[in-house]
Enzyme design. Structure first.
Site, PDB file in Angstrom:
ATOM      1  N   ASP A   1       3.453  15.116  11.776  1.00  0.00           N
ATOM      2  CA  ASP A   1       3.630  14.720  10.369  1.00  0.00           C
ATOM      3  C   ASP A   1       2.305  14.851   9.623  1.00  0.00           C
ATOM      4  OD1 ASP A   1       5.024  13.902   8.141  1.00  0.00           O
ATOM      5  OD2 ASP A   1       5.235  11.810   8.760  1.00  0.00           O
TER       6      ASP A   1
ATOM      7  N   GLY B   1       9.138   2.433   7.529  1.00  0.00           N
ATOM      8  CA  GLY B   1       8.261   1.273   7.479  1.00  0.00           C
ATOM      9  C   GLY B   1       7.600   1.082   6.134  1.00  0.00           C
ATOM     10  N   LYS B   2       6.878  -0.008   6.036  1.00  0.00           N
ATOM     11  CA  LYS B   2       6.058  -0.231   4.856  1.00  0.00           C
ATOM     12  C   LYS B   2       4.675  -0.676   5.310  1.00  0.00           C
ATOM     13  CE  LYS B   2       7.271  -5.041   3.899  1.00  0.00           C
ATOM     14  NZ  LYS B   2       8.516  -5.509   4.481  1.00  0.00           N
ATOM     15  N   VAL B   3       3.681  -0.400   4.470  1.00  0.00           N
ATOM     16  CA  VAL B   3       2.316  -0.778   4.796  1.00  0.00           C
ATOM     17  C   VAL B   3       1.802  -1.695   3.690  1.00  0.00           C
ATOM     18  CG1 VAL B   3      -0.010   0.052   5.295  1.00  0.00           C
ATOM     19  CG2 VAL B   3       1.949   1.426   6.000  1.00  0.00           C
TER      20      VAL B   3
ATOM     21  N   LEU C   1       0.834  -1.221   0.000  1.00  0.00           N
ATOM     22  CA  LEU C   1       0.000   0.000   0.000  1.00  0.00           C
ATOM     23  C   LEU C   1       0.856   1.253   0.000  1.00  0.00           C
ATOM     24  CD1 LEU C   1      -2.771  -1.003   2.565  1.00  0.00           C
ATOM     25  CD2 LEU C   1      -3.063  -0.669   0.111  1.00  0.00           C
TER      26      LEU C   1
HETATM   27  P1  ADP Z   1       5.030   5.913   6.796  1.00  0.00           P
HETATM   28  O1  ADP Z   1       5.290   6.127   8.247  1.00  0.00           O
HETATM   29  O2  ADP Z   1       5.952   4.921   6.197  1.00  0.00           O
HETATM   30  O3  ADP Z   1       4.879   7.197   6.028  1.00  0.00           O
HETATM   31  P2  ADP Z   1       2.136   5.585   6.575  1.00  0.00           P
HETATM   32  O4  ADP Z   1       1.393   5.107   7.760  1.00  0.00           O
HETATM   33  O5  ADP Z   1       2.026   7.038   6.217  1.00  0.00           O
HETATM   34  O6  ADP Z   1       3.638   5.122   6.717  1.00  0.00           O
HETATM   35  O7  ADP Z   1       1.680   4.740   5.308  1.00  0.00           O
HETATM   36  C1  ADP Z   1       2.290   4.921   4.051  1.00  0.00           C
HETATM   37  C2  ADP Z   1       1.237   4.896   2.941  1.00  0.00           C
HETATM   38  O8  ADP Z   1       0.544   3.640   2.965  1.00  0.00           O
HETATM   39  C3  ADP Z   1       0.146   5.963   3.108  1.00  0.00           C
HETATM   40  O9  ADP Z   1       0.510   7.190   2.516  1.00  0.00           O
HETATM   41  C4  ADP Z   1      -1.020   5.297   2.373  1.00  0.00           C
HETATM   42  O10 ADP Z   1      -0.895   5.478   0.983  1.00  0.00           O
HETATM   43  C5  ADP Z   1      -0.834   3.810   2.689  1.00  0.00           C
HETATM   44  N1  ADP Z   1      -1.624   3.416   3.892  1.00  0.00           N
HETATM   45  C6  ADP Z   1      -1.228   3.504   5.173  1.00  0.00           C
HETATM   46  N2  ADP Z   1      -2.158   3.046   6.032  1.00  0.00           N
HETATM   47  C7  ADP Z   1      -3.207   2.660   5.277  1.00  0.00           C
HETATM   48  C8  ADP Z   1      -4.511   2.106   5.578  1.00  0.00           C
HETATM   49  N3  ADP Z   1      -4.897   1.869   6.842  1.00  0.00           N
HETATM   50  N4  ADP Z   1      -5.331   1.832   4.544  1.00  0.00           N
HETATM   51  C9  ADP Z   1      -4.941   2.088   3.271  1.00  0.00           C
HETATM   52  N5  ADP Z   1      -3.737   2.610   2.918  1.00  0.00           N
HETATM   53  C10 ADP Z   1      -2.864   2.897   3.899  1.00  0.00           C
HETATM   54 MG    MG Z   2       3.363   8.624   6.056  1.00  0.00          MG
END
Ligand code: ADP
Ligand code: MG
Length: 316
Positions: free
Chosen positions: A165, A49-51, A43
């Site tokens: 952030d 990190g990665k999501v 995502l």
């Molecule tokens: P980081 O700390 O690496 O920036 P984020 O929590 O911002 O991590 O997540 C990175 C990206 O992943 C977000 O910009 C979004 O595009 C996607 N993402 C994060 N959480 C979700 C979620 N719960 N549902 C859908 N997409 C998500």
């Molecule tokens: Mg982020």
């Protein structure tokens, strides 16, 4: 005989005992077992990190649920790991309709690494959503998103947290009428203000969303989040157009390739009163709110309650 009968009775009441497996889910619904977590796709990826989108299906019968799973890019015990643990502890305490819901954790390698399980928001972040859905998103709708972000932020502040952030990339879209604040990776409780996040200069670096006091003294206040909200509001009003993104606009102004000097230039420009300009077709009243978020001194800025009032008046 009595003992056997007693045992039968207990078994009847607890069918899981018979099969010999008691799924962890039945003990604690916030503990997710990694063997039942199946990756579907990536995502997003950020600083540390990665999501991933995953299917969690403990019964293996397609009755599972889709979840978003945040983990570290490198699986080692280090400062990043403790960041993720902090993020988990923060999210676990937040309950608001405009904040992404915490679902639980997944422990791996005997608790050496941890993953954060949250609700999955199918439309992704505003930064992905807005450019794609510009045609069906009215300015009225954008202001509704703005109020919702303010409501989530006002709640966060009431719990004594600073997000640090806030940006369109960290606001997620549930559907066309509902957005939620995510990414609590840099969030601090006001009490543990001793350490700070070291800022790097990359395209997506939060420095372009930071207030002067964050850049100069590395101090973050609730009012510093208000400044970042102003930048997020700017992004909303540009539909997150890449060519007018905050980093682009700033670099257009100072010129590229200042390397190590970029930060100093940014600070100087802000101190001299430079601000992002009014996006095309953004109503004056909305741009005025951005400027109220971008007062040099934190105490001169509007707060989230004040912003909610104005937006609700504009929307009524
Ligand atoms: P980081 O700390 O690496 O920036 P984020 O929590 O911002 O991590 O997540 C990175 C990206 O992943 C977000 O910009 C979004 O595009 C996607 N993402 C994060 N959480 C979700 C979620 N719960 N549902 C859908 N997409 C998500
Ligand atoms: Mg982020």
């Amino acid at each position: 005989r009595a003992i056997v009968r007693e045992l039968d009775r207990i078994k009847e009441q607890n069918p899981a005992m018979v099969s010999g497996v008691v799924p962890l889910q039945e003990i604690d619904p916030t503990l997710f077992e990694s063997r039942f977590l199946r990756k579907i796709r990536e995502l997003g990826e950020g600083h540390y990190g990665k999501v991933e989108l995953c299917m969690y299906d403990p019964h293996g019968d397609q009755t599972g649920q889709l979840v978003a799973v945040k983990s570290l890019k490198s699986e080692s015990e280090g400062p990043e790991n403790s960041n993720l643990r902090k993020e988990i502890n923060t999210m676990r305490e937040l309950y608001h309709q405009n904040i992404v819901k915490y679902k639980g954790i997944c422990n791996e390698e005997g608790g050496m690494t941890i993953k954060l399980i949250m609700e999955y928001l199918p439309a992704g972040s505003l930064k992905e959503y807005l450019p794609k859905n510009k045609a069906q998103t009215s300015q009225h709708r954008l202001l509704h998103y703005a109020v919702q972000i303010c409501q989530g932020m006002d709640y966060l502040g009431s719990q004594n947290y600073i997000h640090r952030d806030l940006a369109a990339r960290n606001v997620l879209v549930e559907n066309e009428t509902l957005v939620k604040i995510g990414d609590f990776g840099l969030t601090k409780s006001i009490e543990d203000n001793a350490d700070y996040y070291t800022v790097k200069e990359e395209q997506d670096s939060p420095v372009y969303w930071y207030a002067p006091e964050c850049l100069i003294h590395r101090k973050f206040y609730k009012a510093s989040d208000v400044w970042s909200f102003g930048v997020t509001l700017y992004e909303l009003m540009t539909y997150c157009d890449r060519k007018s993104s905050p980093p682009e606009m700033f670099q257009n102004m100072i010129g590229r390739s200042h390397g190590q000097m970029t930060m100093a230039r940014l600070v100087k420009a802000l101190e001299d009163g430079w601000r992002l300009s009014c996006p095309p077709s953004c109503p004056d009243m909305v741009y005025i709110q951005m400027r109220r978020c971008w007062a040099h001194a934190p105490e001169d800025r509007v707060d989230f309650k004040g912003l909610i009032e104005v937006f609700e008046r504009l929307l009524s």
